[in-house]
Design a protein around this motif. Structure first.
Motif, PDB file in Angstrom:
ATOM      1  N   ALA A 242     -31.031  34.383 -80.119  1.00 33.25           N
ATOM      2  CA  ALA A 242     -32.042  34.750 -79.128  1.00 33.25           C
ATOM      3  C   ALA A 242     -31.332  35.251 -77.876  1.00 33.25           C
ATOM      4  N   GLN A 243     -31.534  36.515 -77.532  1.00 29.97           N
ATOM      5  CA  GLN A 243     -30.898  37.091 -76.351  1.00 29.97           C
ATOM      6  C   GLN A 243     -31.836  36.979 -75.145  1.00 29.97           C
ATOM      7  N   VAL A 244     -31.252  36.699 -73.996  1.00 28.99           N
ATOM      8  CA  VAL A 244     -32.026  36.425 -72.784  1.00 28.99           C
ATOM      9  C   VAL A 244     -31.384  37.134 -71.596  1.00 28.99           C
ATOM     10  N   LEU A 245     -32.214  37.510 -70.644  1.00 23.11           N
ATOM     11  CA  LEU A 245     -31.705  37.966 -69.348  1.00 23.11           C
ATOM     12  C   LEU A 245     -32.537  37.331 -68.246  1.00 23.11           C
ATOM     13  N   ILE A 246     -31.998  37.333 -67.033  1.00 22.96           N
ATOM     14  CA  ILE A 246     -32.741  36.829 -65.883  1.00 22.96           C
ATOM     15  C   ILE A 246     -32.445  37.728 -64.688  1.00 22.96           C
ATOM     16  N   TYR A 267     -40.741  36.742 -74.830  1.00 20.68           N
ATOM     17  CA  TYR A 267     -41.292  35.659 -74.013  1.00 20.68           C
ATOM     18  C   TYR A 267     -40.669  35.734 -72.628  1.00 20.68           C
ATOM     19  N   PHE A 268     -41.483  35.405 -71.607  1.00 18.59           N
ATOM     20  CA  PHE A 268     -40.961  35.444 -70.245  1.00 18.59           C
ATOM     21  C   PHE A 268     -41.706  34.460 -69.366  1.00 18.59           C
ATOM     22  N   ARG A 269     -41.107  34.185 -68.201  1.00 12.03           N
ATOM     23  CA  ARG A 269     -41.696  33.257 -67.242  1.00 12.03           C
ATOM     24  C   ARG A 269     -41.047  33.481 -65.885  1.00 12.03           C
ATOM     25  N   ASN A 270     -41.637  32.861 -64.876  1.00  9.74           N
ATOM     26  CA  ASN A 270     -41.074  32.828 -63.524  1.00  9.74           C
ATOM     27  C   ASN A 270     -40.289  31.526 -63.389  1.00  9.74           C
ATOM     28  N   ILE A 271     -39.014  31.646 -63.024  1.00 11.53           N
ATOM     29  CA  ILE A 271     -38.213  30.463 -62.705  1.00 11.53           C
ATOM     30  C   ILE A 271     -37.431  30.773 -61.437  1.00 11.53           C
ATOM     31  N   ASP A 272     -37.688  30.009 -60.396  1.00 11.32           N
ATOM     32  CA  ASP A 272     -37.011  30.204 -59.102  1.00 11.32           C
ATOM     33  C   ASP A 272     -37.219  31.619 -58.563  1.00 11.32           C
ATOM     34  N   ASN A 273     -38.454  32.132 -58.728  1.00 10.07           N
ATOM     35  CA  ASN A 273     -38.818  33.482 -58.280  1.00 10.07           C
ATOM     36  C   ASN A 273     -37.981  34.572 -58.941  1.00 10.07           C
ATOM     37  N   LEU A 276     -37.294  35.323 -66.139  1.00  9.03           N
ATOM     38  CA  LEU A 276     -36.460  35.039 -67.290  1.00  9.03           C
ATOM     39  C   LEU A 276     -37.157  35.664 -68.487  1.00  9.03           C
ATOM     40  N   PHE A 277     -36.457  36.525 -69.199  1.00  9.88           N
ATOM     41  CA  PHE A 277     -37.072  37.310 -70.272  1.00  9.88           C
ATOM     42  C   PHE A 277     -36.153  37.287 -71.495  1.00  9.88           C
ATOM     43  N   GLY A 278     -36.702  36.914 -72.647  1.00  4.98           N
ATOM     44  CA  GLY A 278     -35.887  36.833 -73.851  1.00  4.98           C
ATOM     45  C   GLY A 278     -36.625  37.319 -75.075  1.00  4.98           C
ATOM     46  N   GLY A 279     -35.858  37.460 -76.163  1.00  5.61           N
ATOM     47  CA  GLY A 279     -36.438  37.853 -77.445  1.00  5.61           C
ATOM     48  C   GLY A 279     -35.825  39.127 -77.994  1.00  5.61           C
TER      49      GLY A 279
END
Length: 370
Positions: A242-246, A267-273, A276-279
């Motif tokens: 699973a590859q991810v970037l932030i 999949y993605f979300r807000n973390i510390d403004n 974070l996006f992966g897949g």
């Protein structure tokens, strides 16, 4: 590697239980073993400086499956099997929260959203089957899980209606693993990092464990390496990268909750403004069936393009970090929990649901010991 007498005596002598892998499963297995056998000597071996697979690399989704994922599971599993999978994930999340506490893992239940691309029929499929899936899951949640919501985030190139899951939450993955490691160490359980298990040989009363650094004997060996399990002769598990970037922090970032796109392959979300996006492993399943912790231009370029065109349209951003994690998948979603031989056991194949079921699988692995 040459060890001193003291090192052999203190760490590698009279070992009752050796666990391979210091991720969510391995650590929870150790805690359950210590609870059942307080005087036992328990050793955890970890191939990385930090847990090498997915436990410290996941997106921190406290989820049990998007609507389209559950519909897809129903194509290859019975309704009873799917219900049991969701029940297990729900129970595992509750166990995680009970074991560590919501504050220590920064648990937030802001709900989860499934987004649908404009050029796909998946939305109609989910719309047509939403009520049936809600009815299937009602014995667990006592109410409807999935509902429809209109766009409030300003995403582009997707359907204006989203599928909302009121029960989905999120955690801080790093804080979760810190808290779990501290709990394990405070119980007198030993962890040795940068030690890869290369082979094991069983005799009548024990198992000889061969590693990249040394060899020793243990009464019982428990394998909790998930995506790396095939290297230890567990063929039911295949690795899935699973590859991810932030991004760097984005001022005024309005996105809140957890988000799934394209049957959960993104999949993605807000973390510390930050986003974070992966897949993206569906772009080339064969290439992503690897234990290499690296990134590919194909997936990373696709992630950046979706950020620009769909998630953050007209919002400038910079990517700050990229990483990969290794999941364990297979033909079935049910974890592989079994006794391999007289003194060897395994708890692997979490199917990308490690946060949800890792705590429970670890406990069940320990309970295989009679």
């Amino acid at each position: 590697m040459t060890l001193s007498y003291w090192e052999i005596k203190s760490w590698l002598t009279n070992v009752d239980y050796t666990i391979v892998g210091s991720g969510i499963v391995g650590l929870n297995c150790a805690l359950q073993l210590k609870k059942r056998f307080p005087k036992a000597s328990i050793l955890i071996l970890e191939k990385g400086t930090l847990p090498q697979g997915a436990s410290t690399k996941n997106a921190g989704f406290a989820c049990f499956g998007s609507l389209s994922e559950i519909i897809d599971d129903l194509k290859t599993h019975s309704e009873e099997d799917v219900l049991n999978l969701v029940k297990k994930r729900r129970a595992g999340l509750q166990k995680l929260r009970t074991t560590l506490g919501d504050k220590s893992i920064d648990y937030q239940q802001w709900g989860g959203y499934e987004l649908f691309s404009e050029n796909t029929s998946l939305f109609e499929t989910c719309l047509n089957q939403k009520d049936a899936v809600n009815a299937l899951l009602r014995p667990i949640f006592k109410t409807d899980v999935f509902s429809l919501k209109g766009d409030t985030f300003g995403f582009k190139n997707i359907k204006e209606q989203y599928c909302f899951n009121q029960f989905e939450g999120q955690i801080d993955t790093g804080r979760m693993m810190e808290a779990l490691l501290q709990k394990v160490l405070s119980n007198g359980i030993k962890i040795l990092n940068n030690v890869s298990v290369t082979n094991f040989l069983e005799d009548v009363n024990s198992v000889k464990v061969e590693t990249s650094q040394f060899s020793f004997s243990t009464c019982k060996l428990l394998i909790a390496t998930n995506g790396f399990a095939s290297a230890l002769a567990i063929p039911e598990v295949k690795p899935a990268r699973a590859q991810v970037l932030i991004t760097k922090p984005i001022k005024g970032l309005h996105i809140k909750g957890t988000f799934h796109l394209d049957e959960g392959y993104y999949y993605f979300r807000n973390i510390d403004n930050r986003i974070l996006f992966g897949g993206g492993r569906n772009l080339d399943f064969k290439a992503e069936e690897t234990t290499e912790l690296s990134q590919t231009a194909l997936v990373q370029n696709r992630l950046e393009r979706l950020l620009k065109t769909t998630i953050l349209p007209n919002i400038p951003f910079e990517v700050e970090h990229r990483w990969s994690g290794i999941m364990g998948v297979g033909a079935q979603k049910k974890p592989v929990l079994k006794q391999i031989s007289n003194h060897v056991f395994c708890g692997v194949r979490l199917g990308g649901m490690g946060v949800a079921i890792g705590s429970l699988v670890g406990e069940e692995l320990a309970n295989l010991i009679t």
